[in-house]
Design a protein around this motif. Structure first.
Motif, short mmCIF file in Angstrom:
data_model
loop_
_atom_site.label_atom_id
_atom_site.label_comp_id
_atom_site.label_asym_id
_atom_site.label_seq_id
_atom_site.Cartn_x
_atom_site.Cartn_y
_atom_site.Cartn_z
N UNK A 271 32.11 46.60 23.46
CA UNK A 271 31.12 45.42 24.36
C UNK A 271 31.41 44.14 24.10
N UNK A 272 31.76 43.56 22.93
CA UNK A 272 31.98 42.25 22.63
C UNK A 272 33.15 41.88 23.86
N UNK A 273 34.24 42.56 23.86
CA UNK A 273 35.32 42.33 24.61
C UNK A 273 34.80 42.17 26.15
N UNK A 274 34.06 43.46 26.35
CA UNK A 274 33.67 43.20 27.80
C UNK A 274 32.96 41.88 28.22
N UNK A 275 32.12 41.62 27.20
CA UNK A 275 31.53 40.48 27.60
C UNK A 275 32.18 39.14 27.48
N UNK A 276 33.32 38.95 26.64
CA UNK A 276 34.26 37.80 26.82
C UNK A 276 34.85 37.87 28.30
N UNK A 277 35.32 38.70 28.56
CA UNK A 277 35.68 39.02 29.91
C UNK A 277 34.88 38.47 30.98
N UNK A 278 33.50 38.87 31.02
CA UNK A 278 32.69 38.58 31.86
C UNK A 278 32.25 37.28 31.86
N UNK A 279 32.12 36.60 30.71
CA UNK A 279 31.91 35.21 30.48
C UNK A 279 33.06 34.44 31.38
N UNK A 280 34.25 34.66 31.17
CA UNK A 280 35.32 34.07 31.78
C UNK A 280 35.35 34.26 33.31
N UNK A 281 35.25 35.35 33.81
CA UNK A 281 34.91 35.60 35.17
C UNK A 281 33.82 34.91 35.83
N UNK A 282 32.83 34.85 35.23
CA UNK A 282 31.57 34.18 35.83
C UNK A 282 31.90 32.69 35.87
N UNK B 74 37.67 36.55 60.70
CA UNK B 74 37.10 35.05 60.81
C UNK B 74 36.32 34.65 59.21
N UNK B 75 37.01 35.17 58.37
CA UNK B 75 36.71 35.14 56.92
C UNK B 75 37.73 34.48 56.16
N UNK B 76 37.14 33.40 55.45
CA UNK B 76 38.19 32.78 54.49
C UNK B 76 38.18 33.19 53.22
N UNK B 77 39.27 33.65 52.71
CA UNK B 77 39.48 34.49 51.19
C UNK B 77 39.95 33.35 50.47
N UNK B 78 39.29 33.06 49.28
CA UNK B 78 40.17 32.60 48.20
C UNK B 78 40.16 33.35 46.78
N UNK B 79 41.18 33.35 46.25
CA UNK B 79 41.38 34.10 45.09
C UNK B 79 41.30 32.87 43.85
N UNK B 80 40.21 32.81 43.35
CA UNK B 80 40.21 31.63 42.22
C UNK B 80 41.14 32.21 40.99
N UNK B 81 41.81 31.19 40.63
CA UNK B 81 42.85 31.52 39.61
C UNK B 81 42.47 31.65 38.30
N UNK B 82 42.90 32.28 37.27
CA UNK B 82 42.47 32.69 36.27
C UNK B 82 41.38 33.68 35.99
N UNK B 83 41.36 34.59 36.86
CA UNK B 83 40.46 35.66 36.89
C UNK B 83 40.87 36.73 35.78
N UNK B 84 39.93 37.25 35.13
CA UNK B 84 40.17 38.43 34.12
C UNK B 84 40.08 39.88 34.72
N UNK B 85 40.37 40.78 33.77
CA UNK B 85 39.94 42.09 34.07
C UNK B 85 38.45 42.06 33.99
N UNK B 86 37.73 43.15 34.90
CA UNK B 86 36.35 42.92 34.91
C UNK B 86 35.63 43.26 33.56
#
Ligand SMILES: Cc1cc2nc3c(=O)[nH]c(=O)nc-3n(C[C@H](O)[C@H](O)[C@H](O)COP(=O)(O)OP(=O)(O)OC[C@H]3O[C@@H](n4cnc5c(N)ncnc54)[C@H](O)[C@@H]3O)c2cc1C
Ligand code: SF4
Ligand code: SF4
Lengths: 435, 469
Positions: free
Chosen positions: A239-250, A217-229
Motif C-alpha cells: 500500500x505505501x508504494x501504491x500511495x507513492x505512485x498515486x501521489x506522483x501521478x496526481x 476533435x479531441x486534443x490529447x496530451x501525454x503528461x510526461x513523468x507519469x508512473x505506474x498506476x
C-alpha cells in the motif's frame, strides 16, 4: 498456543483491516453465485467472498489462528470484485482484500528471494514507466522473479512464451523508442494515462487511442513523468508504494484544462478512479473524478454516430469479454457493447458469462496458475459457443489471457483477441477505405 | 487425529473431507447474526449410501452431524453449536428425474432453487416457492425450513409441493416417504414430519417435488402510500375483495431507502410505504385483477400507482424487494430480522404494534415482508458490540413475538426456529407442544446427534407482559 506469527498476524489485521467494513457483511450469501472461485471450487465457502470476509474477521478477532490454509483462502481470491455489485449491503470487498493483503505483507516474514523480487517488481519495473519499455523487459521480469521456474513446471510459461512470440508476429515490432505523437490543439482536451503494459507491449494501441480521439476533435496530451498506476502494488499489499505512485501521478496530471484523464486499461482505470479513496485528499478525489475509460469517452463524444455504416449483412461475429474492474468497479459495460454493436462488418453476440473473470487478474495467472487455468478453460467454453471471429477486451491482462485461451484451444486460425481500441480503429480505417 | 475422522475420510475420500483452519472457520456461521461455532470437519458426500455410512460412524462415536445447504438460513440452523461434522450437498446437486407425465421432478438436495425454477420453466412447468434467497438457497434447505416466498399467498409454501422424500435416519435406516402420488394415506404423513424439521430428524437425500402448469402471463404493479396503515388496509381489502394475487409484498420507507441505494429503481422519496403486486394466470383475469387491486390501492389513498411496462422492469422491482434484508444491512453494523406472522386480517394492527414497540425501546426497526401472507419481517438495525442497545433490542423483539401471538399469530412464519428462536418456541406451542415434539425427537434421534442444540432450548425465555399505551 498461538505462534508468534499468528499473534503478529492478528495484530496486523487489527491495525490494517477496518472492523466497521467487516461488520457491513450480514452473511446473506447474495455474493456467492457471482464469485468465480466459489463456483470453480464446487461451492467451497472458504473460497467465497462471504467466507473470506468471515476469515478476515476471524483472524482479527482471534477466532482462527493464522496458518497456510487461511493464507491460501486470501491468495486464491482473484480480486475481480464481482462480489461488490452483487452485494445489496454495499460491502466494500475491494478495500477489504487490499487491507488484508497489506496486513499480511506487514506481518509476514519475507525470504530474501522474495524481497529481491518485490524490489525489482515494485520499486523497479512497475514504479517507473521508463524502465518498462519493450517486451524484452517484460520477459526479463518473469525471469527475474524466478516465477518462470514454477510456471514452467506446470507448462504455463511455455504457452505464455509461445503466445508472446505469436503476438510479436501480429503486432508491429515494438519500438524501443516511443514514436513522436502529434496532437492537434482542439476544443476538448484530455490527458492520456498511457499505462505500463499498454505503453510497452501495446504501443500501437496507444497510438490508435490518440488517433481515434483526434478523429473526434479531441486534443490529447501525454503528461510526461507519469508512473505506474500502483494497482499491482495495492493488490499485492504494498500500500505505501501504491500511495507513492498515486501521489506522483496526481501531481503530474494536476491541470485544470484537462476535461478528462483517459485510459485504455480497465485495471489501471479502476485503480486511478479510486485514488480519492486511497489517499483521502481533495486533490486525489478531483483526479479520480476526471478518470474515464476510452469506450465511455468515445461514446460520450459521438463515436457511435461517426462509425461508418455498411449495408452488407455480415455473418462474422464479434463478442466482448468484460474487464472485471471496468465493469465491477466503474460500472462500465454498456459502452463497449454499444460500440461493438455499432461497428460495421460484424454482428455482436454476447457470450455466456461475459462478465465473469477470465482468470488473468493482474499477475494472478502467474501466482495461481492452476485456478487461473481452470477459470480460463470455463471461459473458453463460452467463447466456443458463440464462435466469434474477434474477442474484444478492454484491458491488457485480459487481452493476453484471451490470447492464451485461444491458443490453448487451438483456435487461433479462426479467431483473434483484440483490444477494443484496435477493433474500433480498424472499423474506422477499413470502412472509410470502402473495404 | 480423531479416529472417527479417519473412518469418515475412508468413506468420502481425502478430497471430500476438510479439516483446515480456513474450512472450519468458513462453515462456522450462517446468515443469522451473532452465532458462530467451529465444526471438527466439513464433509461432502456423493450419495445416500455414503451418508448412511457417515451416519453410522457418527452414531458409533456420538458425533453431531449438521446438514448444510447454502447456509442462508436466518435462525443459526447450520451453526455447528456442539461441533461435529458439517455435511454438505455440493456433490449432490443433480436433477434425478423430470417426469412430465406425473407433473413432478426428483432432485438431490443440493440443487439451487433458482436453477430448478429455470429448468422447469424452460419446459413449460412451474415450481412456485421462491424465497428471496432463491439464487443461493438449496432445495434441501428450503424443504428443511419449509420456506415461503414472494408467491406464497396464491401458491403456498414449500411443503405444498413436497410429494416424497428419501432420508437417512439417525439409526442409519434409509426411508422413502410419499412418492409420485396425488394421493397417499398409508399411515402417518412422514413427509410432512420431515418437512421443516431443520435437520434434526435425519438427512434428506432425495426430494420429489410437485410441478404445476406455467401460468400464461403475469403482470406487476406498484402502489405508494403516505402511511403504513393505508398500505396495510389495502392488503386487507384486496383479500376481502376475493382477489388472490400471486404476490403482495410490503416495504416501508426505511427499507425503500436502502433498496434504492442498491438498485436505483427510482422509488419516490416521499412515500412512507409501498406495495408490490403481481397477478399471474390467463390474460383477461390478470388484467382485471391488477386493475382492481390498483383501484383498491387508490381508494385507500395511494399517492401514486404504476404498472411495470416490461418483464425486465417487473423483474427489477422484484429483485429490489428480494434484496431488502441485505440492503438494510448497509445502515448499521448488525442486522437482526424477525419473522412474525399474523392472520392476514391483523396486518395493519401488527404494523402499528411494531412501530409502537420500536419507539418505546428506542430501537431502529424497519419492516418489509410478505404482506399478503400476514408475514412481516421487522428488521432491527443495531450494533452487536453495544451491550446496552442489544438489551433493548432483545426486549423489543420479545414484545413483538408476544404481540404476534396475542393477535393469533406465530413467532416465525418461514425462517424456522434453529438455535436463535429456540428460547421462544414454547411461547407459541406451549409446554404440551414442546413435550410432544421432544418425544418425537427422542424416538427418532435418541442420542441427539442430528443437528443438536436446535429447536429445543436449554431454557425458555420468561414471557414478557405487554404494556399497552
Ligand atoms: C437475504 C435473505 C432472504 C431470505 N428470504 C427468505 C424468504 O423469502 N422466505 C424464506 O422462507 N426464507 C428466506 N430466507 C431464509 C433462507 O434462505 C431459507 O431458510 C432457505 O431455505 C435456506 O436454504 P439453504 O440452502 O441456505 O439452507 P441452510 O441455511 O444451509 O440450512 C437450513 C436448514 O436446513 C437444514 N438442511 C439443509 N439441507 C438439509 C438436508 N439435505 N437434510 C436435512 N436438513 C437439511 C439445515 O440443517 C438447517 O437447519 C432468506 C435468507 C436471506 C439471507
Ligand atoms: S458480502 Fe454482501 S452479499 Fe456477500 S454475504 Fe456479505 S452482505 Fe451478503
Ligand atoms: S474479488 Fe472475485 S474472487 Fe475475490 S471474493 Fe470477490 S468475486 Fe470472489
Amino acid at each position: 498456543m498461538a505462534s508468534p506469527l499468528a499473534e503478529r498476524m492478528q495484530e496486523s489485521f487489527q491495525e490494517h483491516v477496518q472492523e466497521d467494513l467487516l461488520m457491513d457483511c450480514m452473511r446473506c450469501g447474495f455474493c456467492l453465485p457471482a464469485c468465480p472461485t466459489y463456483i470453480m471450487t464446487g461451492q467451497d465457502e472458504t473460497h467465497s467472498p462471504r467466507g473470506r470476509i468471515a476469515l478476515m474477521k476471524a483472524v482479527r478477532d482471534g477466532v482462527v489462528k493464522w496458518d497456510g490454509s487461511v493464507e491460501e483462502a486470501f491468495d486464491v481470491c482473484l480480486g475481480c470484485r464481482a462480489c461488490e455489485p452483487a452485494c445489496p449491503a454495499g460491502v466494500q470487498y475491494g478495500t477489504l482484500i487490499e487491507e488484508t493483503r497489506h496486513a499480511i505483507q506487514e506481518a509476514k516474514p519475507i525470504s530474501l528471494k522474495e524481497k529481491v523480487i518485490r524490489k525489482v517488481t515494485f520499486d523497479g519495473l512497475f514504479a517507473d514507466q521508463k524502465l518498462m519499455t519493450g517486451t524484452v523487459k517484460l520477459i526479463a521480469l518473469y525471469q527475474a522473479t524466478g516465477i518462470q521456474k514454477v510456471a514452467r513446471k506446470i507448462g504455463f510459461m511455455d504457452l505464455f512464451s509461445t503466445q508472446l512470440k505469436e503476438m510479436e508476429a501480429v503486432l508491429p515490432k515494438v519500438a524501443l523508442k516511443k514514436p513522436k505523437r502529434e496532437t492537434k490543439p482542439l476544443s476538448t482536451k484530455v490527458a492520456f494515462f498511457t499505462g505500463c503494459l499498454m505503453e510497452t507491449m501495446f504501443q500501437q494501441t496507444n497510438q490508435r487511442t490518440i488517433e481515434l480521439l483526434n478523429m473526434l476533435d479531441v486534443e490529447v496530451e501525454i503528461p510526461p513523468g507519469q508512473q505506474c498506476c500502483g494497482a499491482l502494488h495495492g493488490h499485492s499489499g504494498e500500500v505505501p508504494k501504491a500511495k507513492r505512485n498515486a501521489e506522483k501521478n496526481i501531481r503530474t496530471f494536476d491541470h485544470d484544462d484537462y476535461d478528462f484523464i483517459v485510459q485504455n486499461a480497465g485495471g489501471c482505470g479502476a485503480f486511478l478512479s479510486e485514488y480519492g479513496k486511497l489517499l483521502g485528499t481533495e486533490d486525489a478525489a478531483r483526479f479520480s473524478r476526471k478518470i474515464i475509460d476510452i469506450s465511455s469517452l468515445l461514446v460520450k463524444l459521438g463515436m457511435l454516430e461517426k462509425l461508418p455504416h455498411t449495408n452488407n449483412v455480415s455473418s462474422a461475429i464479434v463478442t466482448y469479454q468484460d474487464s472485471c474492474h471496468l465493469r465491477n468497479v466503474n460500472g462500465v459495460w454498456r459502452e463497449p457493447r454499444a460500440l461493438l454493436q455499432a461497428a460495421p462488418g460484424y454482428q455482436y453476440q454476447e457470450m455466456p458469462n461475459a462478465a465473469g473473470c477470465c482468470g488473468s487478474a493482474g499477475i494472478y495467472n502467474i501466482l495461481q496458475p492452476e485456478m487461473s487455468a481452470k477459470i480460463l478453460k470455463e471461459k473458453m467454453k463460452g467463447v466456443i459457443e458463440v464462435a466469434p471471429m474477434k474477442v474484444v477486451t478492454s484491458n491488457p491482462g485480459c487481452l493476453l489471457q484471451m490470447k492464451v485461451g485461444i491458443e490453448k484451444e487451438g483456435l487461433s486460425h479462426q479467431m483473434e483477441a483484440v483490444h477494443i481500441v484496435d477493433f474500433i480503429y480498424e472499423s474506422m480505417i477499413n470502412y472509410k477505405k470502402g473495404v | 487425529m480423531l479416529l472417527w475422522i479417519d473412518e469418515i475420510r475412508g468413506i468420502v475420500g481425502d478430497a471430500n473431507l476438510k479439516t483446515s483452519a480456513a474450512h472450519l472457520t468458513s462453515y462456522s456461521y450462517d446468515a443469522a447474526a451473532g452465532f458462530q461455532s467451529l465444526p471438527n470437519a466439513v464433509v461432502s458426500p456423493a450419495s445416500t449410501e455414503e451418508i448412511q455410512k457417515i451416519m453410522l460412524v457418527c452414531q458409533k462415536y456420538l458425533v453431531p452431524i449438521v446438514p448444510r445447504g447454502s447456509g442462508t438460513n436466518l435462525a443459526a440452523g447450520t451453526v455447528p453449536t456442539s461441533g461435529g461434522i458439517v455435511l454438505l450437498f455440493n456433490r449432490m446437486n443433480q436433477i434425478i428425474d423430470f417426469d412430465e407425465a406425473n407433473l413432478c421432478i426428483e432432485v438431490q438436495p443440493g440443487v439451487i432453487t433458482l436453477d430448478l425454477c429455470n429448468y422447469v420453466e424452460a419446459r413449460g412447468l412451474f415450481y412456485p416457492p421462491d424465497p428471496s434467497s432463491m439464487k443461493i438457497s438449496t432445495i434441501g434447505g428450503n424443504v428443511s425450513e419449509n420456506s415461503g416466498g414472494l408467491r406464497g399467498l396464491k401458491y403456498g409454501v414449500t411443503k405444498d409441493y413436497v410429494m416424497g422424500l428419501k432420508a437417512v435416519l439417525p439409526n442409519g435406516d434409509i426411508i422413502k416417504t410419499g412418492g409420485k402420488l396425488a394421493k397417499d394415506v398409508a399411515g402417518y404423513d412422514l413427509t410432512s414430519l420431515l418437512v421443516g424439521s431443520e435437520g434434526t430428524l435425519g438427512v434428506i437425500t432425495e426430494i420429489t417435488l410437485k410441478l404445476i402448469p406455467l401460468p400464461q402471463t403475469q403482470k406487476t404493479g406498484i402502489a405508494y402510500f403516505h402511511s403504513l396503515e393505508a398500505a396495510a388496509s389495502t392488503v386487507s381489502e384486496i383479500i376481502a375483495a376475493k382477489i388472490i394475487p400471486a404476490t403482495l409484498e410490503f416495504m416501508d420507507r426505511g427499507t425503500m431507502d436502502a433498496v434504492e441505494l442498491f438498485m436505483n429503481l427510482g422509488l419516490p422519496a416521499d412515500a412512507e410505504a409501498m406495495l408490490l403486486i403481481e397477478q399471474d394466470g390467463a390474460v383477461e383475469t390478470v388484467s382485471s385483477d391488477v386493475a382492481k387491486m390498483i383501484e383498491i390501492a387508490e381508494n385507500n389513498g395511494a399517492t401514486s400507482t404504476a404498472i411495470a411496462n416490461s418483464t425486465e422492469e417487473a423483474n427489477r422491482l422484484k429483485a429490489g424487494r428480494r434484496s431488502a434484508l441485505s440492503a438494510l444491512a448497509r445502515k448499521r453494523p448488525t442486522t437482526i430480522l424477525e419473522d412474525a406472522t399474523v392472520p392476514r386480517s391483523e396486518i395493519a394492527e401488527m404494523v402499528r404494534e411494531i412501530q409502537r414497540i420500536a419507539e418505546r425501546h428506542q430501537v431502529e426497526i424497519y419492516t418489509f415482508g410478505h404482506a399478503g401472507d400476514g408475514n412481516l419481517h421487522p428488521t432491527c438495525l443495531t450494533d452487536i458490540r453495544d451491550e446496552e442497545e442489544m438489551q433493548r433490542v432483545d426486549a423489543a423483539f420479545a414484545e413483538i413475538f408476544e404481540a404476534a401471538i396475542a393477535l393469533g399469530g406465530t413467532i416465525t412464519g418461514e425462517h424456522g426456529i434453529g438455535e436463535m428462536k429456540s428460547p421462544y418456541l414454547e411461547w407459541k406451542i406451549g409446554p404440551e407442544g414442546i413435550s410432544l415434539m421432544k418425544a418425537i425427537k427422542q424416538a427418532i434421534d435418541p442420542n441427539n446427534i442430528c443437528n443438536p442444540g436446535k429447536l429445543f432450548a436449554k431454557s425458555t425465555k420468561p414471557r414478557v407482559v405487554l404494556q399497552y399505551g
